[in-house]
Design a protein around this motif. Structure first.
Motif, PDB file in Angstrom:
ATOM      1  N   ILE A 283       0.854  -1.185   0.000  1.00 50.05           N
ATOM      2  CA  ILE A 283       0.000   0.000   0.000  1.00 50.05           C
ATOM      3  C   ILE A 283       0.890   1.235   0.000  1.00 50.05           C
ATOM      4  O   ILE A 283       1.653   1.471   0.943  1.00 50.05           O
ATOM      5  N   ARG A 284       0.790   2.012  -1.087  1.00 50.10           N
ATOM      6  CA  ARG A 284       1.641   3.191  -1.229  1.00 50.10           C
ATOM      7  C   ARG A 284       0.843   4.363  -1.776  1.00 50.10           C
ATOM      8  O   ARG A 284      -0.070   4.179  -2.584  1.00 50.10           O
ATOM      9  N   ASP A 285       1.229   5.565  -1.346  1.00 53.54           N
ATOM     10  CA  ASP A 285       0.620   6.793  -1.847  1.00 53.54           C
ATOM     11  C   ASP A 285       1.545   7.429  -2.869  1.00 53.54           C
ATOM     12  O   ASP A 285       2.764   7.505  -2.661  1.00 53.54           O
ATOM     13  N   HIS A 286       0.962   7.908  -3.966  1.00 53.34           N
ATOM     14  CA  HIS A 286       1.724   8.545  -5.039  1.00 53.34           C
ATOM     15  C   HIS A 286       1.070   9.881  -5.390  1.00 53.34           C
ATOM     16  O   HIS A 286      -0.162  10.011  -5.350  1.00 53.34           O
ATOM     17  N   ALA A 287       1.898  10.864  -5.744  1.00 53.88           N
ATOM     18  CA  ALA A 287       1.373  12.156  -6.178  1.00 53.88           C
ATOM     19  C   ALA A 287       0.701  12.006  -7.536  1.00 53.88           C
ATOM     20  O   ALA A 287       1.167  11.245  -8.395  1.00 53.88           O
ATOM     21  N   MET A 288      -0.401  12.734  -7.739  1.00 56.15           N
ATOM     22  CA  MET A 288      -1.090  12.738  -9.029  1.00 56.15           C
ATOM     23  C   MET A 288      -0.813  14.058  -9.731  1.00 56.15           C
ATOM     24  O   MET A 288      -0.678  15.094  -9.082  1.00 56.15           O
ATOM     25  N   PRO A 289      -0.734  14.050 -11.063  1.00 57.82           N
ATOM     26  CA  PRO A 289      -0.587  15.296 -11.806  1.00 57.82           C
ATOM     27  C   PRO A 289      -1.716  16.258 -11.455  1.00 57.82           C
ATOM     28  O   PRO A 289      -2.876  15.863 -11.373  1.00 57.82           O
ATOM     29  N   GLY A 290      -1.373  17.510 -11.217  1.00 56.99           N
ATOM     30  CA  GLY A 290      -2.395  18.492 -10.887  1.00 56.99           C
ATOM     31  C   GLY A 290      -2.689  18.595  -9.413  1.00 56.99           C
ATOM     32  O   GLY A 290      -3.525  19.395  -8.980  1.00 56.99           O
ATOM     33  N   GLY A 291      -2.008  17.781  -8.579  1.00 61.96           N
ATOM     34  CA  GLY A 291      -2.198  17.860  -7.144  1.00 61.96           C
ATOM     35  C   GLY A 291      -2.955  16.676  -6.588  1.00 61.96           C
ATOM     36  O   GLY A 291      -3.615  15.933  -7.303  1.00 61.96           O
ATOM     37  N   GLY A 292      -2.852  16.517  -5.285  1.00 63.14           N
ATOM     38  CA  GLY A 292      -3.507  15.398  -4.637  1.00 63.14           C
ATOM     39  C   GLY A 292      -2.688  14.126  -4.757  1.00 63.14           C
ATOM     40  O   GLY A 292      -1.610  14.110  -5.356  1.00 63.14           O
ATOM     41  N   SER A 293      -3.188  13.072  -4.175  1.00 59.32           N
ATOM     42  CA  SER A 293      -2.457  11.804  -4.200  1.00 59.32           C
ATOM     43  C   SER A 293      -3.410  10.656  -4.493  1.00 59.32           C
ATOM     44  O   SER A 293      -4.625  10.766  -4.339  1.00 59.32           O
ATOM     45  N   VAL A 294      -2.836   9.559  -4.932  1.00 61.52           N
ATOM     46  CA  VAL A 294      -3.596   8.338  -5.177  1.00 61.52           C
ATOM     47  C   VAL A 294      -2.957   7.230  -4.359  1.00 61.52           C
ATOM     48  O   VAL A 294      -1.727   7.145  -4.251  1.00 61.52           O
TER      49      VAL A 294
END
Length: 296
Positions: free
Chosen positions: A170-181
Protein backbone atom coordinates in the motif's frame (compact mmCIF):
# COMPACT_ATOMS: atom_id res chain seq x y z
CA UNK A 1 14.00 1.24 -30.75
CA UNK A 2 12.27 3.07 -33.58
CA UNK A 3 8.54 3.00 -33.93
CA UNK A 4 8.65 1.14 -37.25
CA UNK A 5 10.81 -1.55 -35.65
CA UNK A 6 8.26 -1.92 -32.87
CA UNK A 7 5.51 -2.33 -35.45
CA UNK A 8 7.49 -5.03 -37.26
CA UNK A 9 8.27 -6.78 -33.97
CA UNK A 10 4.62 -6.73 -32.92
CA UNK A 11 3.70 -8.28 -36.26
CA UNK A 12 6.12 -11.13 -35.57
CA UNK A 13 4.83 -11.55 -32.01
CA UNK A 14 1.23 -11.61 -33.28
CA UNK A 15 2.13 -14.28 -35.84
CA UNK A 16 3.83 -16.39 -33.17
CA UNK A 17 0.79 -16.09 -30.88
CA UNK A 18 -1.63 -16.94 -33.71
CA UNK A 19 0.30 -20.14 -34.45
CA UNK A 20 0.76 -21.26 -30.85
CA UNK A 21 -2.49 -20.28 -29.12
CA UNK A 22 -4.56 -23.18 -30.53
CA UNK A 23 -2.20 -25.51 -28.66
CA UNK A 24 -1.36 -23.44 -25.57
CA UNK A 25 -4.85 -22.03 -24.95
CA UNK A 26 -7.54 -23.62 -27.12
CA UNK A 27 -10.34 -21.20 -27.94
CA UNK A 28 -8.21 -18.08 -27.49
CA UNK A 29 -7.44 -15.96 -30.54
CA UNK A 30 -5.58 -12.82 -31.52
CA UNK A 31 -7.97 -9.95 -32.18
CA UNK A 32 -7.90 -8.85 -35.83
CA UNK A 33 -8.17 -5.13 -35.06
CA UNK A 34 -6.06 -4.70 -31.90
CA UNK A 35 -2.89 -6.12 -30.40
CA UNK A 36 -4.85 -8.24 -27.95
CA UNK A 37 -5.71 -11.85 -27.27
CA UNK A 38 -9.42 -12.61 -26.79
CA UNK A 39 -10.24 -15.38 -24.31
CA UNK A 40 -13.67 -16.79 -23.47
CA UNK A 41 -14.31 -16.66 -19.70
CA UNK A 42 -17.38 -17.01 -17.49
CA UNK A 43 -19.43 -13.86 -17.96
CA UNK A 44 -18.10 -12.96 -21.40
CA UNK A 45 -14.66 -12.43 -22.92
CA UNK A 46 -11.32 -11.26 -21.53
CA UNK A 47 -9.05 -9.11 -23.67
CA UNK A 48 -5.35 -9.40 -22.83
CA UNK A 49 -2.82 -7.02 -24.32
CA UNK A 50 0.12 -8.44 -26.27
CA UNK A 51 2.30 -5.48 -25.23
CA UNK A 52 3.74 -7.21 -22.13
CA UNK A 53 4.77 -10.15 -24.33
CA UNK A 54 6.32 -7.74 -26.82
CA UNK A 55 8.41 -6.24 -24.02
CA UNK A 56 9.59 -9.70 -22.99
CA UNK A 57 10.71 -10.43 -26.54
CA UNK A 58 12.43 -7.09 -27.20
CA UNK A 59 15.90 -8.03 -25.97
CA UNK A 60 15.73 -11.80 -26.39
CA UNK A 61 16.89 -13.88 -29.38
CA UNK A 62 14.14 -15.16 -31.67
CA UNK A 63 14.67 -18.77 -30.65
CA UNK A 64 13.68 -17.87 -27.09
CA UNK A 65 10.30 -16.42 -28.08
CA UNK A 66 8.29 -19.68 -27.99
CA UNK A 67 9.40 -20.28 -24.39
CA UNK A 68 8.57 -16.67 -23.47
CA UNK A 69 5.14 -17.06 -25.06
CA UNK A 70 4.50 -20.31 -23.17
CA UNK A 71 5.44 -18.69 -19.85
CA UNK A 72 3.28 -15.64 -20.65
CA UNK A 73 0.27 -17.83 -21.47
CA UNK A 74 0.80 -19.86 -18.27
CA UNK A 75 0.69 -16.60 -16.30
CA UNK A 76 -2.58 -15.61 -17.96
CA UNK A 77 -4.12 -19.00 -17.24
CA UNK A 78 -3.31 -18.58 -13.56
CA UNK A 79 -5.12 -15.22 -13.52
CA UNK A 80 -8.28 -16.18 -15.38
CA UNK A 81 -11.14 -18.19 -13.89
CA UNK A 82 -11.68 -21.39 -15.83
CA UNK A 83 -14.91 -22.56 -17.43
CA UNK A 84 -14.80 -26.30 -16.86
CA UNK A 85 -17.23 -29.11 -16.16
CA UNK A 86 -17.69 -30.67 -12.71
CA UNK A 87 -15.84 -33.79 -13.91
CA UNK A 88 -12.85 -31.69 -14.89
CA UNK A 89 -12.96 -29.71 -11.68
CA UNK A 90 -12.47 -32.66 -9.40
CA UNK A 91 -13.20 -32.43 -5.68
CA UNK A 92 -13.05 -28.94 -4.21
CA UNK A 93 -11.05 -28.31 -1.06
CA UNK A 94 -12.84 -25.74 1.08
CA UNK A 95 -9.43 -24.44 2.16
CA UNK A 96 -8.86 -23.29 -1.43
CA UNK A 97 -12.01 -21.18 -1.62
CA UNK A 98 -11.55 -17.45 -2.22
CA UNK A 99 -13.85 -14.55 -3.09
CA UNK A 100 -12.99 -12.56 -6.19
CA UNK A 101 -14.58 -9.26 -7.14
CA UNK A 102 -15.13 -8.95 -10.89
CA UNK A 103 -17.04 -6.60 -13.20
CA UNK A 104 -20.75 -7.38 -13.03
CA UNK A 105 -21.59 -10.69 -14.73
CA UNK A 106 -24.68 -11.41 -16.78
CA UNK A 107 -27.47 -12.75 -14.57
CA UNK A 108 -27.75 -16.06 -16.43
CA UNK A 109 -24.00 -16.60 -16.18
CA UNK A 110 -23.86 -15.69 -12.49
CA UNK A 111 -26.69 -18.12 -11.78
CA UNK A 112 -24.47 -21.02 -12.91
CA UNK A 113 -21.86 -20.26 -10.26
CA UNK A 114 -21.77 -19.42 -6.57
CA UNK A 115 -21.75 -15.66 -6.95
CA UNK A 116 -23.69 -12.62 -5.80
CA UNK A 117 -24.06 -9.03 -6.99
CA UNK A 118 -21.97 -6.46 -5.15
CA UNK A 119 -23.82 -3.28 -6.00
CA UNK A 120 -24.75 -2.66 -9.63
CA UNK A 121 -21.28 -2.80 -11.14
CA UNK A 122 -19.50 -5.76 -9.55
CA UNK A 123 -20.01 -9.47 -8.93
CA UNK A 124 -18.49 -11.27 -5.95
CA UNK A 125 -17.70 -14.80 -7.12
CA UNK A 126 -16.45 -17.76 -5.11
CA UNK A 127 -13.46 -19.38 -6.83
CA UNK A 128 -11.17 -22.32 -6.17
CA UNK A 129 -7.58 -21.13 -5.88
CA UNK A 130 -5.78 -24.14 -7.33
CA UNK A 131 -1.99 -24.17 -7.64
CA UNK A 132 -2.01 -23.58 -11.40
CA UNK A 133 -5.31 -21.78 -12.08
CA UNK A 134 -8.50 -20.28 -10.73
CA UNK A 135 -11.82 -22.06 -11.19
CA UNK A 136 -15.21 -20.55 -10.52
CA UNK A 137 -17.17 -22.71 -8.10
CA UNK A 138 -20.28 -24.05 -9.79
CA UNK A 139 -23.60 -24.28 -7.96
CA UNK A 140 -23.55 -28.05 -8.46
CA UNK A 141 -20.06 -28.34 -7.05
CA UNK A 142 -20.95 -26.14 -4.07
CA UNK A 143 -23.78 -28.55 -3.31
CA UNK A 144 -21.28 -31.41 -3.06
CA UNK A 145 -19.36 -29.68 -0.27
CA UNK A 146 -22.07 -30.31 2.31
CA UNK A 147 -22.33 -26.69 3.46
CA UNK A 148 -24.86 -23.93 2.94
CA UNK A 149 -23.97 -21.42 0.19
CA UNK A 150 -23.92 -18.53 2.66
CA UNK A 151 -21.42 -20.45 4.80
CA UNK A 152 -19.19 -21.08 1.78
CA UNK A 153 -19.27 -17.39 0.88
CA UNK A 154 -18.33 -16.36 4.42
CA UNK A 155 -15.51 -18.91 4.42
CA UNK A 156 -14.25 -17.63 1.06
CA UNK A 157 -14.30 -14.05 2.36
CA UNK A 158 -12.41 -14.95 5.53
CA UNK A 159 -9.75 -16.94 3.66
CA UNK A 160 -9.30 -14.20 1.08
CA UNK A 161 -8.71 -11.61 3.80
CA UNK A 162 -6.34 -13.88 5.73
CA UNK A 163 -4.30 -15.26 2.86
CA UNK A 164 -4.56 -12.72 0.01
CA UNK A 165 -5.18 -9.23 1.45
CA UNK A 166 -3.16 -9.24 4.67
CA UNK A 167 0.15 -8.34 3.00
CA UNK A 168 -0.79 -5.91 0.24
CA UNK A 169 1.73 -3.31 -0.86
CA UNK A 170 0.00 0.00 0.00
CA UNK A 171 1.64 3.19 -1.23
CA UNK A 172 0.62 6.79 -1.85
CA UNK A 173 1.72 8.54 -5.04
CA UNK A 174 1.37 12.16 -6.18
CA UNK A 175 -1.09 12.74 -9.03
CA UNK A 176 -0.59 15.30 -11.81
CA UNK A 177 -2.40 18.49 -10.89
CA UNK A 178 -2.20 17.86 -7.14
CA UNK A 179 -3.51 15.40 -4.64
CA UNK A 180 -2.46 11.80 -4.20
CA UNK A 181 -3.60 8.34 -5.18
CA UNK A 182 -3.30 5.28 -2.97
CA UNK A 183 -2.21 2.10 -4.77
CA UNK A 184 -3.12 -1.29 -3.34
CA UNK A 185 -1.16 -3.95 -5.18
CA UNK A 186 0.35 -7.42 -5.06
CA UNK A 187 2.02 -8.79 -8.18
CA UNK A 188 0.35 -11.96 -9.40
CA UNK A 189 -2.43 -11.75 -6.81
CA UNK A 190 -5.81 -11.99 -8.58
CA UNK A 191 -7.79 -11.04 -5.45
CA UNK A 192 -6.69 -7.46 -4.80
CA UNK A 193 -9.96 -6.12 -6.23
CA UNK A 194 -11.78 -7.90 -3.39
CA UNK A 195 -10.39 -5.13 -1.15
CA UNK A 196 -13.14 -2.91 -2.61
CA UNK A 197 -15.64 -4.84 -0.48
CA UNK A 198 -14.05 -3.27 2.61
CA UNK A 199 -12.82 -0.11 0.96
CA UNK A 200 -13.12 2.22 3.96
CA UNK A 201 -10.37 0.44 5.89
CA UNK A 202 -7.90 1.19 3.08
CA UNK A 203 -8.60 4.92 2.84
CA UNK A 204 -5.94 7.17 4.36
CA UNK A 205 -8.38 9.28 6.43
CA UNK A 206 -12.04 9.78 7.13
CA UNK A 207 -13.82 10.12 3.79
CA UNK A 208 -16.82 12.39 4.27
CA UNK A 209 -17.15 12.84 0.50
CA UNK A 210 -16.10 9.32 -0.41
CA UNK A 211 -13.35 8.32 -2.82
CA UNK A 212 -12.62 7.95 -6.50
CA UNK A 213 -11.85 4.32 -7.26
CA UNK A 214 -10.38 2.35 -10.15
CA UNK A 215 -9.63 -1.36 -10.52
CA UNK A 216 -7.62 -1.56 -13.76
CA UNK A 217 -6.06 -4.88 -12.79
CA UNK A 218 -7.16 -7.74 -10.59
CA UNK A 219 -3.81 -7.26 -8.84
CA UNK A 220 -4.07 -3.47 -8.36
CA UNK A 221 -6.63 -0.97 -7.07
CA UNK A 222 -6.40 2.84 -7.09
CA UNK A 223 -8.05 5.05 -4.45
CA UNK A 224 -8.27 8.85 -4.22
CA UNK A 225 -10.00 10.34 -1.19
CA UNK A 226 -12.34 13.09 -2.36
CA UNK A 227 -11.67 16.33 -0.47
CA UNK A 228 -12.23 18.90 -3.24
CA UNK A 229 -14.17 19.19 -6.54
CA UNK A 230 -13.28 16.08 -8.54
CA UNK A 231 -12.82 17.31 -12.13
CA UNK A 232 -9.01 17.41 -12.22
CA UNK A 233 -8.50 14.39 -9.98
CA UNK A 234 -11.03 12.29 -11.94
CA UNK A 235 -9.24 13.03 -15.22
CA UNK A 236 -5.83 12.26 -13.69
CA UNK A 237 -7.07 9.02 -12.13
CA UNK A 238 -8.77 7.91 -15.34
CA UNK A 239 -5.57 8.43 -17.34
CA UNK A 240 -3.48 6.53 -14.81
CA UNK A 241 -6.01 3.71 -14.61
CA UNK A 242 -6.29 3.45 -18.39
CA UNK A 243 -2.51 3.22 -18.79
CA UNK A 244 -2.43 0.38 -16.25
CA UNK A 245 -5.42 -1.33 -17.84
CA UNK A 246 -3.91 -1.18 -21.34
CA UNK A 247 -0.58 -2.64 -20.25
CA UNK A 248 -2.01 -5.31 -17.94
CA UNK A 249 -2.22 -9.05 -18.55
CA UNK A 250 -4.85 -9.32 -15.78
CA UNK A 251 -7.29 -6.61 -16.87
CA UNK A 252 -10.28 -5.97 -14.66
CA UNK A 253 -12.13 -2.74 -15.51
CA UNK A 254 -11.41 0.43 -17.50
CA UNK A 255 -14.03 2.41 -15.57
CA UNK A 256 -13.62 4.76 -12.62
CA UNK A 257 -16.16 5.10 -9.83
CA UNK A 258 -17.05 7.53 -7.08
CA UNK A 259 -17.57 5.51 -3.92
CA UNK A 260 -19.86 7.26 -1.48
CA UNK A 261 -21.99 5.98 1.38
CA UNK A 262 -21.20 2.37 0.45
CA UNK A 263 -22.22 2.68 -3.22
CA UNK A 264 -20.11 2.76 -6.39
CA UNK A 265 -21.24 5.39 -8.92
CA UNK A 266 -19.66 5.40 -12.42
CA UNK A 267 -17.87 8.59 -13.43
CA UNK A 268 -17.60 9.30 -17.15
CA UNK A 269 -14.73 11.21 -18.77
CA UNK A 270 -15.89 12.52 -22.14
CA UNK A 271 -13.63 14.17 -24.70
CA UNK A 272 -14.74 17.64 -25.77
CA UNK A 273 -13.59 20.13 -28.35
CA UNK A 274 -10.02 21.39 -28.68
CA UNK A 275 -8.64 18.71 -26.38
CA UNK A 276 -10.95 19.52 -23.48
CA UNK A 277 -12.66 16.88 -21.36
CA UNK A 278 -15.88 16.77 -19.41
CA UNK A 279 -16.37 14.88 -16.15
CA UNK A 280 -19.90 13.53 -15.83
CA UNK A 281 -21.13 12.48 -12.40
CA UNK A 282 -24.42 10.62 -11.79
CA UNK A 283 -27.39 12.64 -10.58
CA UNK A 284 -27.41 10.56 -7.39
CA UNK A 285 -24.29 12.48 -6.29
CA UNK A 286 -25.63 15.95 -7.12
CA UNK A 287 -26.01 16.91 -3.46
CA UNK A 288 -22.45 15.75 -2.69
CA UNK A 289 -21.07 17.76 -5.63
CA UNK A 290 -22.99 20.85 -4.51
CA UNK A 291 -21.66 20.52 -0.96
CA UNK A 292 -18.09 20.07 -2.25
CA UNK A 293 -18.37 23.16 -4.44
CA UNK A 294 -19.79 25.18 -1.55
CA UNK A 295 -17.19 24.07 0.98
CA UNK A 296 -14.21 24.48 -1.32
Amino acid sequence: MASSQNVDLMGNVRALAEDALPILMPGARVAPDTDEVIIAVPGGRARVSLVPLLRLCLDQPRQMWPDLLADWVAGIRRQLPARVTPDELGPADVGQLRLRLTPAAATAEANSYLAMPFGEHFTAAVVINRSDRLEMLTIAQAGQLGREPVELIRLAVRQTVQHELAALDIRDHAMPGGGSVRLLAADGNPFVTTALMSLKRFLPDAAEYGALVAAPRYSAVLLHRVDAPVNDSAVALQRLAMSMFTAADDRCSDEIFWWHDGEFHPVRIVAGEAGTVQVRVPEALAAVVERLDRDH
